[in-house]
Structure formats: C-alpha cells, structure tokens
Write an enzyme that holds these catalytic residues in place. Sequence first.
Site, PDB file in Angstrom:
ATOM      1  N   CYS A 166       0.891  -1.148   0.160  1.00  0.00           N
ATOM      2  CA  CYS A 166      -0.028  -0.134   0.102  1.00  0.00           C
ATOM      3  C   CYS A 166       0.882   1.295   0.031  1.00  0.00           C
ATOM      4  O   CYS A 166       2.214   1.152  -0.332  1.00  0.00           O
ATOM      5  CB  CYS A 166      -1.069   0.119   1.086  1.00  0.00           C
ATOM      6  SG  CYS A 166      -0.236   0.303   2.865  1.00  0.00           S
ATOM      7  N   HIS A 167       0.347   2.241   0.576  1.00  0.00           N
ATOM      8  CA  HIS A 167       1.360   3.553   0.395  1.00  0.00           C
ATOM      9  C   HIS A 167       2.415   3.449   1.448  1.00  0.00           C
ATOM     10  O   HIS A 167       3.598   3.628   1.190  1.00  0.00           O
ATOM     11  CB  HIS A 167       0.361   4.804   0.845  1.00  0.00           C
ATOM     12  CG  HIS A 167       0.863   5.867   0.676  1.00  0.00           C
ATOM     13  ND1 HIS A 167       0.410   7.235   0.960  1.00  0.00           N
ATOM     14  CD2 HIS A 167       1.978   6.586  -0.049  1.00  0.00           C
ATOM     15  CE1 HIS A 167       1.004   8.448   0.617  1.00  0.00           C
ATOM     16  NE2 HIS A 167       2.267   7.833  -0.087  1.00  0.00           N
TER      17      HIS A 167
END
Length: 108
Positions: A66-67
Amino acid sequence: MLREITAPALAAQLADPQAARPVLLDVREGWEYQLAHIEGSVHIPMNLIPIRMSELPDDAPIVAICHHGMRSAQVALFLQNAGFDDVINLQGGIDAWSVQVDPAVARY
C-alpha cells in the site's frame, strides 16, 4: 504473526532469478495505483479483497503493498486468517520503494 520485508530486500528478491517470484498485491485505490506502482504488480483495492481473493494463488508467496504499509498489513493479516500461508507485508509501502529502491516511482 505478520511477516514483513523491506523494499531493498524485496528488490533483491525480484532481481534474483533463483528466488521464488512473489505475487505483488497492491491494495491501494485506483488513483494511487495509477500514480505509482511496482511494475508487474496485481491491483486489487483493499475493499475488494474479500470478494476477489479467489484470484490470488495459494501456492505462491504474496507481498501486500500500500502507500506506507498500514492497509497492506491489514490485508496480509486478513489473507493469513483466510488460509493463505505465505503472505508478507512491504514495510513502508510504495513510499519506501520510491525512496530506497526506485526514485522513478512517484511519491505522493
């Protein structure tokens, strides 16, 4: 227990022709994936994992991305609880990948 891998360790694994090729599972939203992703990754947004996890192989390692590593950690634990044996979270997410491995990948 949640297993994690650093961006440099994942890059080394991907570069090693002898190493098992993991499925790179990017769980971010579509706009995030379009902005920045690791080449060859599979995009399934976090909220769709429960209904699309049958698309994931159960005989290959999965690296959740993810981020910054928080959403992917949740997905990794969810997949482990669903019976996937070899799930690893990318520590620091795509941001760590951009900073530590590939500066061509956009930061946001």
